[in-house]
Design a protein around this motif. Structure first.
Motif, mmCIF file in Angstrom:
data_model
loop_
_atom_site.group_PDB
_atom_site.id
_atom_site.type_symbol
_atom_site.label_atom_id
_atom_site.label_comp_id
_atom_site.label_asym_id
_atom_site.label_seq_id
_atom_site.Cartn_x
_atom_site.Cartn_y
_atom_site.Cartn_z
ATOM 1 N N THR A 80 0.806 -1.221 0.000
ATOM 2 C CA THR A 80 0.000 0.000 0.000
ATOM 3 C C THR A 80 0.837 1.267 0.000
ATOM 4 O O THR A 80 0.300 2.356 -0.179
ATOM 5 N N ASN A 81 2.139 1.135 0.200
ATOM 6 C CA ASN A 81 3.017 2.298 0.244
ATOM 7 C C ASN A 81 4.265 2.062 -0.585
ATOM 8 O O ASN A 81 4.780 0.937 -0.645
ATOM 9 N N TYR A 103 -3.491 -0.723 -4.565
ATOM 10 C CA TYR A 103 -2.334 -1.369 -3.960
ATOM 11 C C TYR A 103 -1.588 -2.159 -5.030
ATOM 12 O O TYR A 103 -2.140 -2.462 -6.093
ATOM 13 N N ASP A 199 11.931 -13.305 4.837
ATOM 14 C CA ASP A 199 11.868 -12.016 5.525
ATOM 15 C C ASP A 199 12.033 -12.201 7.038
ATOM 16 O O ASP A 199 11.557 -13.190 7.616
ATOM 17 N N HIS A 203 10.657 -5.569 9.347
ATOM 18 C CA HIS A 203 10.248 -4.448 8.511
ATOM 19 C C HIS A 203 8.799 -4.636 8.067
ATOM 20 O O HIS A 203 8.332 -5.767 7.900
ATOM 21 N N PRO A 204 8.080 -3.546 7.855
ATOM 22 C CA PRO A 204 6.692 -3.654 7.378
ATOM 23 C C PRO A 204 6.637 -4.361 6.031
ATOM 24 O O PRO A 204 7.472 -4.119 5.162
ATOM 25 N N ARG A 205 5.656 -5.234 5.879
ATOM 26 C CA ARG A 205 5.552 -5.998 4.638
ATOM 27 C C ARG A 205 4.527 -5.419 3.670
ATOM 28 O O ARG A 205 4.161 -6.070 2.705
ATOM 29 N N GLN A 206 4.105 -4.165 3.932
ATOM 30 C CA GLN A 206 3.193 -3.526 2.991
ATOM 31 C C GLN A 206 3.886 -2.416 2.200
ATOM 32 O O GLN A 206 3.246 -1.617 1.541
ATOM 33 N N VAL A 207 5.230 -2.409 2.231
ATOM 34 C CA VAL A 207 5.997 -1.331 1.625
ATOM 35 C C VAL A 207 6.871 -1.867 0.487
ATOM 36 O O VAL A 207 7.604 -2.846 0.653
ATOM 37 N N THR A 209 10.014 -0.746 -1.835
ATOM 38 C CA THR A 209 11.075 0.244 -1.676
ATOM 39 C C THR A 209 12.113 0.123 -2.778
ATOM 40 O O THR A 209 12.488 -0.978 -3.188
ATOM 41 N N ARG A 264 18.120 -3.391 5.028
ATOM 42 C CA ARG A 264 16.789 -4.001 4.889
ATOM 43 C C ARG A 264 16.874 -5.525 4.932
ATOM 44 O O ARG A 264 15.966 -6.209 5.436
#
Length: 471
Positions: A80-81, A103, A199, A203-207, A209, A264
């Motif tokens: 989502t990001n 998304y 993973d 770390h957030p898994r909705q990003v 990068t 990361r």
């Protein structure tokens, strides 16, 4: 004593290649009531070389095909990001919605392609795996079918009003139709390496990068099965040597040159080998002719740096089928529909083609690009336009309007070396001019005016059941 002739089948369309473009074409034709056979040399589930990030526009195509629910069931997180880091600046944005999808997702091809094959079969297409096309059949200059070898060694022959070559960059159909040589090609300045990592959960898994460090580019996209896809694109040919261990070394060294990417991956565990795609070129091929068409990478390919391939394969496979479903029984109308479809793809893809080639130059960030990052980091509207280019909701021209380009140049002169900024400005004007000229000439919307072959090499005229020389 002559060899027995293969049994001849007659269908409306034969599709060579069952992955994204092929399944999209087959499912759409079958739903329109057409009889479709799909041939693929692989069996499913199986993997293929691909970085498989789907922006909202790609997921919207899956929804149109009726495949999104099955793909989401594979377990990849909704991204989502988006974050893009470069030259000390971070651009953060959400994704613009496309037909209600706001998304992105990163789905490994093993599951994605199998889901698409199942959708094609459910629509009524017959998918035959482990079948390798050995020759293409012609009647004068018209493509009329294919001959293939199945996994038991039997020869089959399928006659069809339309032969669809959805068989990738090394397309058998493109080669047989004398369309293998692109009418526009741009070598990439980057090589591509990727691998999967288990993973760490830190770390957030909705990003999604991306990082730029010097001339290197790296990404981290969480995907299905608790993995993260880590891709790097260093400058092409930066490391010497080929052969065993080269991809592993080049990948490891490129990751190490991007400190934020290294951070990361801290605590993550590599799963499987490094995959490599080198000596890449973006291109347009002539993609239609009497009785044949090339959706997907077989006809048009862009460097993976902008992750456009799957969306375009799905979209233009679907649009191809929608364009021809009603005219397969009328050769003249079919050829006209194919030409319109090809023209549409060229027109819709030429700007993102230029944009992709800029990002694939394999260079460090230039002054105006640095200023764009600096500005977008503080301007949500600018950041949203940038994200929208990747999802095809905005055009690259919206980013570099004359007013915005002037503003970026003035800011760059304030923050950076004057000589470097002016040099970049002159280069930008030249690059933009060449892109405009290419779009108005070579990519004016059709390849038919180009001085390239219009008939297949080694033309063979056949009658039903006659043996055809393999090529």
């Amino acid at each position: 004593m002559s060899a027995a002739l293969p049994t001849v089948e007659w269908v409306d369309a034969v599709v060579v290649g069952a992955r994204c473009a092929g399944s999209a074409t087959a499912a759409t034709l079958a739903r329109a009531g057409r009889e479709v056979v799909v041939l693929d040399a692989a069996a499913f589930p199986s993997d293929t070389l691909s970085t498989h990030l789907l922006w909202p526009a790609g997921l919207a195509e899956l929804r149109r095909l009726g495949a999104l629910t099955a793909v989401e069931a594979l377990g990849a997180p909704r991204l989502t990001n988006a974050f893009a880091h470069g030259a000390g600046h971070t651009v953060a944005s959400s994704f613009p919605a496309v037909d209600g999808v706001d998304y992105a997702m990163c789905v490994r091809r093993t599951g994605l392609d199998t889901a698409l094959v199942r959708v094609a079969e459910a629509a009524g297409a017959e998918v035959r795996s482990r079948c390798r096309v050995t020759s293409v059949l012609w009647d004068r200059n018209r493509c009329v079918g294919v001959r293939y070898l199945d996994d038991a060694g039997r020869v089959g022959e399928i006659r069809a009003a339309l032969v669809v070559g959805a068989d990738g960059r090394r397309s058998t159909i493109a080669r047989a139709a004398a369309a293998e040589r692109p009418f526009l090609t741009v070598p990439s300045g980057r090589d591509c390496y990727y691998a999967y990592w288990r993973d760490s959960g830190a770390h957030p898994r909705q990003v999604a990068t991306q990082w730029r460090a010097g001339a290197d580019l790296g990404t981290a996209f969480p995907c299905d099965d608790g993995l993260v896809l880590c891709l790097v694109q260093p400058p092409a040919g930066r490391a010497d040597g080929h052969g065993r261990g080269t991809a592993e070394r080049n990948y490891t060294e490129a990751v190490a040159r991007i400190p934020e990417l290294t951070a990361r991956l801290r605590g993550c565990t590599r799963v499987g080998r490094v995959r490599a795609a080198t000596r890449l070129s973006s291109y347009f091929r002539r993609s239609t002719g009497p009785g044949w068409a090339l959706p997907g990478d077989s006809g048009h390919f862009k460097d993976p740096v902008t992750a456009q391939g799957i969306r375009d394969a799905l979209r233009y496979g679907r649009l191809l089928a929608e364009s021809v479903a009603g005219v397969l029984d009328d050769p003249r109308a079919l050829d006209a529909a194919l030409a319109r479809w090809e023209r549409r793809r060229i027109t819709e893809c030429r700007e993102i083609f230029h944009w992709t080639n800029r990002l694939a130059l394999g260079e460090a960030m230039r002054p105006l690009e640095i200023e764009l990052y600096r500005s977008a980091a503080a301007d949500p509207e600018l950041a949203a336009i940038t994200a929208g280019i990747f999802s095809r909701t905005h055009r690259p021209a919206e980013l570099y309007t004359p007013a915005r380009a002037l503003h970026l140049a003035v800011r760059a002169l304030r923050h950076q070396d004057t000589s470097a900024v002016l040099t970049d400005l002159v280069r930008e004007i030249g690059d933009s001019g060449r892109e405009w000229l290419t779009s108005r000439t070579i990519l004016h919307g059709t390849a038919t005016d180009l001085a390239i072959p219009r008939t297949p090499s080694h033309l063979t005229t056949t009658r039903p059941g006659e043996p055809v020389e393999s090529r």
